[in-house]
Design a protein around this motif. Structure first.
Motif, PDB file in Angstrom:
ATOM      1  N   VAL A   1      87.458 -30.230  -2.619  1.00  0.00           N
ATOM      2  CA  VAL A   1      87.291 -31.633  -3.303  1.00  0.00           C
ATOM      3  C   VAL A   1      85.894 -31.418  -3.453  1.00  0.00           C
ATOM      4  O   VAL A   1      84.878 -31.462  -2.612  1.00  0.00           O
ATOM      5  CB  VAL A   1      87.661 -32.658  -2.266  1.00  0.00           C
ATOM      6  N   PRO A   2      85.528 -31.641  -4.917  1.00  0.00           N
ATOM      7  CA  PRO A   2      84.129 -31.399  -5.342  1.00  0.00           C
ATOM      8  C   PRO A   2      83.319 -32.706  -4.507  1.00  0.00           C
ATOM      9  O   PRO A   2      83.723 -34.065  -4.733  1.00  0.00           O
ATOM     10  CB  PRO A   2      83.907 -31.711  -6.862  1.00  0.00           C
ATOM     11  N   ASP A   3      82.268 -32.298  -4.018  1.00  0.00           N
ATOM     12  CA  ASP A   3      81.506 -33.494  -3.364  1.00  0.00           C
ATOM     13  C   ASP A   3      80.046 -33.217  -3.061  1.00  0.00           C
ATOM     14  O   ASP A   3      79.637 -32.380  -2.157  1.00  0.00           O
ATOM     15  CB  ASP A   3      82.118 -33.769  -1.816  1.00  0.00           C
ATOM     16  N   ARG A   4      79.090 -33.564  -3.926  1.00  0.00           N
ATOM     17  CA  ARG A   4      77.656 -33.280  -3.728  1.00  0.00           C
ATOM     18  C   ARG A   4      77.136 -33.943  -2.632  1.00  0.00           C
ATOM     19  O   ARG A   4      76.020 -33.469  -2.147  1.00  0.00           O
ATOM     20  CB  ARG A   4      76.987 -33.944  -5.244  1.00  0.00           C
ATOM     21  N   ARG A   5      77.633 -35.059  -1.977  1.00  0.00           N
ATOM     22  CA  ARG A   5      77.291 -35.235  -0.687  1.00  0.00           C
ATOM     23  C   ARG A   5      77.130 -34.371   0.419  1.00  0.00           C
ATOM     24  O   ARG A   5      76.041 -34.074   1.113  1.00  0.00           O
ATOM     25  CB  ARG A   5      78.130 -36.564  -0.389  1.00  0.00           C
ATOM     26  N   LEU A   6      78.289 -33.436   0.313  1.00  0.00           N
ATOM     27  CA  LEU A   6      78.604 -32.611   1.451  1.00  0.00           C
ATOM     28  C   LEU A   6      77.430 -31.354   1.375  1.00  0.00           C
ATOM     29  O   LEU A   6      76.605 -30.905   2.251  1.00  0.00           O
ATOM     30  CB  LEU A   6      79.666 -31.969   1.256  1.00  0.00           C
ATOM     31  N   THR A   7      77.181 -30.906  -0.206  1.00  0.00           N
ATOM     32  CA  THR A   7      76.069 -29.860  -0.196  1.00  0.00           C
ATOM     33  C   THR A   7      74.650 -30.454  -0.024  1.00  0.00           C
ATOM     34  O   THR A   7      73.823 -29.547   0.652  1.00  0.00           O
ATOM     35  CB  THR A   7      76.106 -29.714  -1.905  1.00  0.00           C
ATOM     36  N   GLN A   8      74.372 -31.689  -0.162  1.00  0.00           N
ATOM     37  CA  GLN A   8      73.085 -31.914   0.127  1.00  0.00           C
ATOM     38  C   GLN A   8      72.961 -32.232   1.663  1.00  0.00           C
ATOM     39  O   GLN A   8      71.856 -32.056   2.199  1.00  0.00           O
ATOM     40  CB  GLN A   8      72.879 -33.526  -0.447  1.00  0.00           C
ATOM     41  N   LEU A   9      73.967 -32.573   2.494  1.00  0.00           N
ATOM     42  CA  LEU A   9      73.919 -32.659   3.943  1.00  0.00           C
ATOM     43  C   LEU A   9      73.769 -31.356   4.425  1.00  0.00           C
ATOM     44  O   LEU A   9      73.025 -31.126   5.349  1.00  0.00           O
ATOM     45  CB  LEU A   9      75.292 -33.406   4.338  1.00  0.00           C
ATOM     46  N   SER A  10      74.532 -30.251   3.949  1.00  0.00           N
ATOM     47  CA  SER A  10      74.524 -28.733   4.352  1.00  0.00           C
ATOM     48  C   SER A  10      72.979 -28.262   4.194  1.00  0.00           C
ATOM     49  O   SER A  10      72.610 -27.660   5.023  1.00  0.00           O
ATOM     50  CB  SER A  10      75.311 -28.118   3.497  1.00  0.00           C
ATOM     51  N   ASP A  11      72.209 -28.909   2.942  1.00  0.00           N
ATOM     52  CA  ASP A  11      71.008 -28.366   2.674  1.00  0.00           C
ATOM     53  C   ASP A  11      69.983 -28.948   3.693  1.00  0.00           C
ATOM     54  O   ASP A  11      69.203 -28.336   4.235  1.00  0.00           O
ATOM     55  CB  ASP A  11      70.299 -28.674   1.528  1.00  0.00           C
ATOM     56  N   LEU A  12      70.374 -30.441   4.023  1.00  0.00           N
ATOM     57  CA  LEU A  12      69.411 -30.914   4.904  1.00  0.00           C
ATOM     58  C   LEU A  12      69.472 -30.192   6.244  1.00  0.00           C
ATOM     59  O   LEU A  12      68.241 -30.050   6.884  1.00  0.00           O
ATOM     60  CB  LEU A  12      69.894 -32.694   5.179  1.00  0.00           C
ATOM     61  N   SER A  13      70.666 -29.855   6.907  1.00  0.00           N
ATOM     62  CA  SER A  13      70.892 -29.409   8.102  1.00  0.00           C
ATOM     63  C   SER A  13      70.550 -27.761   8.311  1.00  0.00           C
ATOM     64  O   SER A  13      70.637 -27.138   9.187  1.00  0.00           O
ATOM     65  CB  SER A  13      72.434 -29.541   8.581  1.00  0.00           C
ATOM     66  N   LYS A  14      70.578 -26.999   6.875  1.00  0.00           N
ATOM     67  CA  LYS A  14      70.254 -25.883   6.981  1.00  0.00           C
ATOM     68  C   LYS A  14      71.512 -25.131   7.570  1.00  0.00           C
ATOM     69  O   LYS A  14      71.237 -24.156   8.225  1.00  0.00           O
ATOM     70  CB  LYS A  14      68.984 -25.145   7.236  1.00  0.00           C
ATOM     71  N   SER A  15      72.615 -25.447   7.266  1.00  0.00           N
ATOM     72  CA  SER A  15      73.929 -24.902   7.630  1.00  0.00           C
ATOM     73  C   SER A  15      74.437 -23.661   7.502  1.00  0.00           C
ATOM     74  O   SER A  15      74.150 -23.307   6.217  1.00  0.00           O
ATOM     75  CB  SER A  15      75.282 -26.105   7.410  1.00  0.00           C
ATOM     76  N   GLU A  16      74.992 -22.997   8.537  1.00  0.00           N
ATOM     77  CA  GLU A  16      75.320 -21.570   7.927  1.00  0.00           C
ATOM     78  C   GLU A  16      76.562 -21.543   7.161  1.00  0.00           C
ATOM     79  O   GLU A  16      76.761 -20.630   6.316  1.00  0.00           O
ATOM     80  CB  GLU A  16      75.537 -20.957   9.378  1.00  0.00           C
ATOM     81  N   LYS A  17      77.459 -22.607   7.485  1.00  0.00           N
ATOM     82  CA  LYS A  17      78.815 -22.730   6.678  1.00  0.00           C
ATOM     83  C   LYS A  17      78.769 -24.405   6.056  1.00  0.00           C
ATOM     84  O   LYS A  17      78.397 -25.240   6.715  1.00  0.00           O
ATOM     85  CB  LYS A  17      79.846 -22.451   7.472  1.00  0.00           C
ATOM     86  N   THR A  18      79.402 -24.273   4.905  1.00  0.00           N
ATOM     87  CA  THR A  18      79.666 -25.492   4.173  1.00  0.00           C
ATOM     88  C   THR A  18      81.259 -25.549   4.106  1.00  0.00           C
ATOM     89  O   THR A  18      81.620 -24.749   3.209  1.00  0.00           O
ATOM     90  CB  THR A  18      78.721 -25.773   2.878  1.00  0.00           C
ATOM     91  N   ILE A  19      81.895 -26.552   4.776  1.00  0.00           N
ATOM     92  CA  ILE A  19      83.333 -26.326   4.506  1.00  0.00           C
ATOM     93  C   ILE A  19      83.798 -27.794   4.114  1.00  0.00           C
ATOM     94  O   ILE A  19      83.640 -28.932   4.572  1.00  0.00           O
ATOM     95  CB  ILE A  19      84.036 -26.319   5.744  1.00  0.00           C
ATOM     96  N   PRO A  20      84.432 -27.939   2.673  1.00  0.00           N
ATOM     97  CA  PRO A  20      84.760 -28.993   2.263  1.00  0.00           C
ATOM     98  C   PRO A  20      86.036 -29.799   2.544  1.00  0.00           C
ATOM     99  O   PRO A  20      86.893 -28.965   3.056  1.00  0.00           O
ATOM    100  CB  PRO A  20      84.892 -28.634   0.528  1.00  0.00           C
ATOM    101  N   ALA A  21      86.441 -30.972   1.976  1.00  0.00           N
ATOM    102  CA  ALA A  21      87.727 -31.482   2.130  1.00  0.00           C
ATOM    103  C   ALA A  21      88.515 -30.441   1.149  1.00  0.00           C
ATOM    104  O   ALA A  21      88.073 -29.919   0.149  1.00  0.00           O
ATOM    105  CB  ALA A  21      87.667 -33.008   1.893  1.00  0.00           C
ATOM    106  N   VAL A  22      89.881 -30.597   1.494  1.00  0.00           N
ATOM    107  CA  VAL A  22      90.616 -29.824   0.337  1.00  0.00           C
ATOM    108  C   VAL A  22      91.828 -30.543  -0.196  1.00  0.00           C
ATOM    109  O   VAL A  22      92.406 -31.437   0.788  1.00  0.00           O
ATOM    110  CB  VAL A  22      91.040 -28.425   0.950  1.00  0.00           C
ATOM    111  N   VAL A  23      92.409 -30.152  -1.192  1.00  0.00           N
ATOM    112  CA  VAL A  23      93.875 -30.696  -1.666  1.00  0.00           C
ATOM    113  C   VAL A  23      94.728 -29.245  -1.942  1.00  0.00           C
ATOM    114  O   VAL A  23      94.192 -28.466  -2.659  1.00  0.00           O
ATOM    115  CB  VAL A  23      93.769 -31.528  -2.720  1.00  0.00           C
ATOM    116  N   GLU A  24      95.911 -29.339  -1.662  1.00  0.00           N
ATOM    117  CA  GLU A  24      96.677 -28.343  -1.901  1.00  0.00           C
ATOM    118  C   GLU A  24      97.434 -28.575  -3.071  1.00  0.00           C
ATOM    119  O   GLU A  24      97.866 -29.694  -3.413  1.00  0.00           O
ATOM    120  CB  GLU A  24      97.963 -28.163  -0.907  1.00  0.00           C
ATOM    121  N   PHE A  25      97.483 -27.749  -4.302  1.00  0.00           N
ATOM    122  CA  PHE A  25      98.116 -27.756  -5.407  1.00  0.00           C
ATOM    123  C   PHE A  25      99.318 -26.889  -5.300  1.00  0.00           C
ATOM    124  O   PHE A  25      99.114 -25.847  -5.300  1.00  0.00           O
ATOM    125  CB  PHE A  25      97.175 -27.718  -6.627  1.00  0.00           C
TER     126      PHE A  25
END
Length: 400
Positions: free
Chosen positions: A80-104
């Motif tokens: 699920v595209p979410d710029r909020r998660l990307t910004q939080l990951s940059d803030l925390s300098k996270s090793e991994k960024t794992i988004p919410a997902v939808v199955e199609f």
């Protein structure tokens, strides 16, 4: 952050391997990570269904982040595209960024008569019954090189063909249930009589060619309706598929487009525009260059991202976040969930042994610059069991 408290007391022997791909935590939580959240893609032949699914699957999340999810080639697990998660990951300098997902889910092609087993009708109905929502791909483009199964392109007629097959399949389901319930109702059993009344109501709606979801139901009636697993009770998102360099129904603006608009308005139906062909091609282009290519091709927005977001919203879902050096992650919960229910998305202990949740909105955290600074400024709230989680909350859970 969410595992910060008492993880040694809970699983001391996995302390060193917790964040590896196949840790015990993944095994315990596999059903949580691969929560049932799926949208079935349906459509008539030659409307762009397969092209759209190919575009979606090119956006599939890395398998190592969801190792126990499906390996079925007809299922795409899409972020699920979410710029909020990307910004939080940059803030925390996270090793991994794992988004919410939808199955199609790429549902077997539909033809008229599917409810009677025509074509791959039985497979179509079985596959769609297991999804949470339906994305109907509707062709808007006139292209002499791509024939239409019914000759002329007529979007509303295509929708009516698909929806009628769903209605006919549901009529069979209700008829079978009614036959069984009728025997019990003859004894005067109160619950059976109530169910018979509800089944008659639903059948009346279906016999008029309408989706079961268009009727209103009391809470008691909804409890019975859910047990029927009706196809026409599923939310439907109409995916209006355009194509560049040819005439599209919406650009033409004549009768075909007006009747489609009236239908969507009357039904208050959610819809998105997409150029499946362009999105499929752009999936192979570097992300930094995609917007430039879209402008050159005259495509205003990212139709695939709009589809993913709209599907997520249609199911009335929200995301909350956890963030730290190890990982930043978006978690999917139903809108209106309370803090312990949200915690259960991570681990059942966070629901069953819930003490409190430290909470802050994502943009407030970004403004503070770090969790510690936010806490010092009194921006982090301590919430109890009755707290209703808001979309965009960043949370730390504490449990006994």
């Amino acid at each position: 952050m969410y595992w910060k408290y008492r993880r040694k007391a809970v699983f001391p022997f996995v302390e060193d391997i917790f964040y590896t791909h196949y840790s015990l935590f993944h095994i315990i939580s596999a059903t949580i990570f691969c929560m049932s959240l799926s949208i079935g893609i349906v459509g008539l032949p030659n409307v762009g269904k397969s092209t759209l699914f190919n575009a979606l699957t090119k956006k599939q999340v890395p398998a190592e982040n969801f190792p126990f999810c499906t390996i079925d080639p007809s299922v795409g697990v899409v972020a699920v595209p979410d710029r909020r998660l990307t910004q939080l990951s940059d803030l925390s300098k996270s090793e991994k960024t794992i988004p919410a997902v939808v199955e199609f889910v790429d549902i077997a092609g539909l033809v008229k008569g599917a409810s009677e087993g025509e074509g791959l009708g039985n497979q179509f109905l079985m596959n769609i019954r297991s999804t949470d929502a339906i994305a109907e791909v509707v062709r808007l483009f006139d292209d002499p090189d791509i024939s239409h199964v019914h000759g002329e392109v007529d979007p509303l007629r295509d929708i009516e063909v698909i929806n009628l097959e769903l209605v006919l399949a549901d009529m069979q389901t209700v008829a079978k249930r009614r036959e069984k319930t009728q025997k019990e109702a003859k004894t005067g059993e109160k619950m059976a009589l109530a169910e018979m009344a509800l089944l008659d109501k639903v059948m009346g709606v279906l016999e008029h060619g309408k989706l079961a979801s268009t009727a209103s139901y009391s809470k008691t009636e909804m409890d019975i309706v859910r047990t029927l697993h009706l196809l026409t009770m599923k939310p439907i998102l109409y995916v209006l598929n355009r194509k560049g360099s040819v005439v599209n129904v919406d650009a033409e603006g004549l009768e075909r487009w007006r009747v489609l608009q009236n239908f969507l308005t009357e039904q208050n139906a959610p819809y998105v525009f997409v150029d499946a062909g362009v999105e499929n091609e752009l999936s192979d282009v570097h992300e930094d260059e995609r917007d430039d290519f879209r402008r050159e091709l005259g495509v205003v927005e990212n139709g695939v991202d709009a589809l993913i977001r709209k599907g997520y919203e249609m199911l009335d879902l929200i995301s909350f976040f956890t963030t730290g050096e190890k990982e930043s992650r978006a978690w999917t919960i139903a809108n209106g969930s309370k803090a312990p229910e949200a915690g259960a998305a991570i681990h059942s202990d966070f629901r069953d042994k819930f003490i409190r949740a430290d909470t802050i909105q994502w943009d407030t955290l970004l403004g503070a610059g770090s969790w510690s600074v936010a806490r010092e400024k009194g921006l982090v709230r301590s919430e109890g069991k009755e707290y209703v989680v808001r979309d965009g909350d960043v949370m730390e859970f504490r449990h006994s």
